[in-house]
Design a protein around this motif. Sequence first.
Motif, PDB file in Angstrom:
ATOM      1  N   ASP A 230      93.603  42.393 -20.193  1.00  0.00           N
ATOM      2  CA  ASP A 230      94.677  42.233 -19.205  1.00  0.00           C
ATOM      3  C   ASP A 230      94.724  40.840 -18.587  1.00  0.00           C
ATOM      4  OD1 ASP A 230      95.545  44.825 -19.529  1.00  0.00           O
ATOM      5  OD2 ASP A 230      94.290  45.634 -17.921  1.00  0.00           O
ATOM      6  N   TYR A 231      93.713  40.008 -18.870  1.00  0.00           N
ATOM      7  CA  TYR A 231      93.743  38.628 -18.368  1.00  0.00           C
ATOM      8  C   TYR A 231      94.943  37.939 -18.996  1.00  0.00           C
ATOM      9  CZ  TYR A 231      92.160  33.787 -17.613  1.00  0.00           C
ATOM     10  OH  TYR A 231      92.074  32.462 -17.250  1.00  0.00           O
ATOM     11  N   PRO A 232      95.872  37.405 -18.214  1.00  0.00           N
ATOM     12  CA  PRO A 232      97.170  36.965 -18.741  1.00  0.00           C
ATOM     13  C   PRO A 232      97.132  36.078 -19.987  1.00  0.00           C
ATOM     14  CG  PRO A 232      97.242  36.985 -16.368  1.00  0.00           C
ATOM     15  CD  PRO A 232      95.817  37.299 -16.735  1.00  0.00           C
ATOM     16  N   PRO A 233      96.232  35.077 -20.096  1.00  0.00           N
ATOM     17  CA  PRO A 233      96.248  34.273 -21.325  1.00  0.00           C
ATOM     18  C   PRO A 233      95.903  35.059 -22.591  1.00  0.00           C
ATOM     19  CG  PRO A 233      95.155  33.070 -19.566  1.00  0.00           C
ATOM     20  CD  PRO A 233      95.359  34.471 -19.071  1.00  0.00           C
ATOM     21  N   ASN A 234      95.285  36.236 -22.448  1.00  0.00           N
ATOM     22  CA  ASN A 234      94.939  37.049 -23.622  1.00  0.00           C
ATOM     23  C   ASN A 234      96.132  37.896 -24.048  1.00  0.00           C
ATOM     24  OD1 ASN A 234      92.358  36.009 -23.455  1.00  0.00           O
ATOM     25  ND2 ASN A 234      91.548  37.746 -22.312  1.00  0.00           N
TER      26      ASN A 234
ATOM     27  N   SER B  24      99.202  31.100 -25.078  1.00  0.00           N
ATOM     28  CA  SER B  24      97.860  31.300 -24.519  1.00  0.00           C
ATOM     29  C   SER B  24      97.278  29.986 -24.017  1.00  0.00           C
ATOM     30  CB  SER B  24      96.941  31.910 -25.582  1.00  0.00           C
ATOM     31  OG  SER B  24      97.362  33.209 -25.929  1.00  0.00           O
ATOM     32  N   THR B  25      97.455  28.923 -24.792  1.00  0.00           N
ATOM     33  CA  THR B  25      96.937  27.614 -24.387  1.00  0.00           C
ATOM     34  C   THR B  25      97.601  27.142 -23.102  1.00  0.00           C
ATOM     35  OG1 THR B  25      96.479  27.008 -26.684  1.00  0.00           O
ATOM     36  CG2 THR B  25      96.649  25.211 -25.099  1.00  0.00           C
ATOM     37  N   SER B  26      98.923  27.321 -23.025  1.00  0.00           N
ATOM     38  CA  SER B  26      99.651  26.928 -21.825  1.00  0.00           C
ATOM     39  C   SER B  26      99.176  27.714 -20.608  1.00  0.00           C
ATOM     40  CB  SER B  26     101.158  27.148 -22.034  1.00  0.00           C
ATOM     41  OG  SER B  26     101.869  26.958 -20.835  1.00  0.00           O
ATOM     42  N   GLN B  27      98.899  29.012 -20.810  1.00  0.00           N
ATOM     43  CA  GLN B  27      98.429  29.842 -19.700  1.00  0.00           C
ATOM     44  C   GLN B  27      97.119  29.322 -19.124  1.00  0.00           C
ATOM     45  OE1 GLN B  27      99.936  32.849 -18.265  1.00  0.00           O
ATOM     46  NE2 GLN B  27     101.464  31.540 -19.197  1.00  0.00           N
ATOM     47  N   ARG B  28      96.220  28.922 -20.002  1.00  0.00           N
ATOM     48  CA  ARG B  28      94.917  28.441 -19.536  1.00  0.00           C
ATOM     49  C   ARG B  28      95.050  27.079 -18.844  1.00  0.00           C
ATOM     50  NH1 ARG B  28      93.527  31.360 -24.351  1.00  0.00           N
ATOM     51  NH2 ARG B  28      92.072  33.024 -23.798  1.00  0.00           N
ATOM     52  N   LYS B  29      95.888  26.209 -19.386  1.00  0.00           N
ATOM     53  CA  LYS B  29      96.046  24.880 -18.803  1.00  0.00           C
ATOM     54  C   LYS B  29      96.775  24.920 -17.470  1.00  0.00           C
ATOM     55  CE  LYS B  29      96.004  22.085 -23.039  1.00  0.00           C
ATOM     56  NZ  LYS B  29      96.807  21.196 -23.917  1.00  0.00           N
ATOM     57  N   ARG B  30      97.702  25.866 -17.324  1.00  0.00           N
ATOM     58  CA  ARG B  30      98.552  25.897 -16.136  1.00  0.00           C
ATOM     59  C   ARG B  30      98.237  27.089 -15.235  1.00  0.00           C
ATOM     60  NH1 ARG B  30     104.648  24.731 -18.152  1.00  0.00           N
ATOM     61  NH2 ARG B  30     104.877  24.220 -15.938  1.00  0.00           N
ATOM     62  N   ALA B  31      96.978  27.541 -15.276  1.00  0.00           N
ATOM     63  CA  ALA B  31      96.591  28.711 -14.489  1.00  0.00           C
ATOM     64  C   ALA B  31      96.887  28.531 -13.008  1.00  0.00           C
ATOM     65  CB  ALA B  31      95.107  29.022 -14.706  1.00  0.00           C
ATOM     66  N   ALA B  32      96.635  27.322 -12.478  1.00  0.00           N
ATOM     67  CA  ALA B  32      96.873  27.081 -11.057  1.00  0.00           C
ATOM     68  C   ALA B  32      98.351  27.281 -10.711  1.00  0.00           C
ATOM     69  CB  ALA B  32      96.432  25.664 -10.680  1.00  0.00           C
ATOM     70  N   GLU B  33      99.243  26.798 -11.575  1.00  0.00           N
ATOM     71  CA  GLU B  33     100.675  26.957 -11.313  1.00  0.00           C
ATOM     72  C   GLU B  33     101.082  28.423 -11.333  1.00  0.00           C
ATOM     73  OE1 GLU B  33     103.279  23.941 -13.368  1.00  0.00           O
ATOM     74  OE2 GLU B  33     101.378  23.498 -14.375  1.00  0.00           O
ATOM     75  N   TYR B  34     100.528  29.182 -12.304  1.00  0.00           N
ATOM     76  CA  TYR B  34     100.866  30.602 -12.402  1.00  0.00           C
ATOM     77  C   TYR B  34     100.302  31.390 -11.222  1.00  0.00           C
ATOM     78  CZ  TYR B  34     103.064  30.327 -16.964  1.00  0.00           C
ATOM     79  OH  TYR B  34     103.945  30.057 -17.976  1.00  0.00           O
ATOM     80  N   LEU B  35      99.099  31.030 -10.772  1.00  0.00           N
ATOM     81  CA  LEU B  35      98.522  31.694  -9.605  1.00  0.00           C
ATOM     82  C   LEU B  35      99.412  31.498  -8.383  1.00  0.00           C
ATOM     83  CD1 LEU B  35      94.754  30.831 -10.122  1.00  0.00           C
ATOM     84  CD2 LEU B  35      95.699  33.145  -9.931  1.00  0.00           C
TER      85      LEU B  35
ATOM     86  N   ARG C  16     101.964  31.091 -34.097  1.00  0.00           N
ATOM     87  CA  ARG C  16     101.941  29.736 -33.529  1.00  0.00           C
ATOM     88  C   ARG C  16     102.466  29.747 -32.099  1.00  0.00           C
ATOM     89  NH1 ARG C  16     105.682  25.587 -33.683  1.00  0.00           N
ATOM     90  NH2 ARG C  16     106.938  26.564 -35.306  1.00  0.00           N
ATOM     91  N   LYS C  17     103.555  30.470 -31.860  1.00  0.00           N
ATOM     92  CA  LYS C  17     104.116  30.538 -30.511  1.00  0.00           C
ATOM     93  C   LYS C  17     103.167  31.278 -29.558  1.00  0.00           C
ATOM     94  CE  LYS C  17     107.381  28.913 -29.626  1.00  0.00           C
ATOM     95  NZ  LYS C  17     107.706  27.505 -29.322  1.00  0.00           N
TER      96      LYS C  17
END
Length: 292
Positions: free
Chosen positions: A216-220, A71-82, A65-66
Amino acid sequence: CARCHDHKFDPIPTKDYYALYGVFASCDEPTVQPLYEPPPKTEVYEKFAKEMTARETKLREYVKRKRDELSTSQRKRAAEYLLAAHALKDVPGQDDFMLLADGNDLNPKMIVRWRAFLNRTKRTKDSVFAAWHQFTNLSPATFVKDAPGTAADLAWVNETVARKFEKAPLSMGEVATRFSELLSETQAKLDASFLVGGSGMYSLDPDIAAILRDPDYPPNVVVGDYGDLDLLPDRPSQGEVQKLRKEVEQWRSTGAGAPPRAMAIVDSARPVTPRVFNRGNPYNLGPAVPRQ
């Protein structure tokens, strides 16, 4: 002594030190130690195994679950992580540190993953992120003036990315947002294509789709069954994983009917080819040496 230089008196060269280091660096301690022999077929062991399965399932479901939330957070906040990875572009790496953050903050370990991913796409001249790297080379002081010229030169790299930047961005924040939109749009098409059995794949940009499938794509992100604490940066999540993990490990070692296990190590799936660290400095690499 041989960690930094050939031994002065004994015949132990630096290369031998790092050859042995390569052996240890290529070993892993398994999360679950192996059994000495097959477990006994007794009623006591059956009760032990049933409780073991229940505790492991509880831990595994929490970790899954975590991981899904991560992974969901990574995809939604990709701009912030970039943008966070871009801000650390010229800062020395901190890959070996476990960092703590609030549950709503950007995950420090994932910023490290984004940074490594971006570095790899730059090194391999990835067609999708080539635009990102071209924009990052612009000076903040002259970004607005120089961005139109950079945007006009993207067609040769990737047509889908070029269309996204037909209107020149005004800042790196805008570049990050557009890349996040590109990734999200393609992910939505991939998900829809999967649900309908593969139809509609023709509308996908193959280069962007390949990135989304890249391990290696971070959300994966892959999280082990027992939880990788540095991927759970907030204390409540770490505390819960540690509690559930302790319940599993205690039962495995001291539960009624627990069979004995061997302290052992196994070969790593990806063995290390050691390099000499000149004067012991890991950032000053010398020649490669064989593991021995």
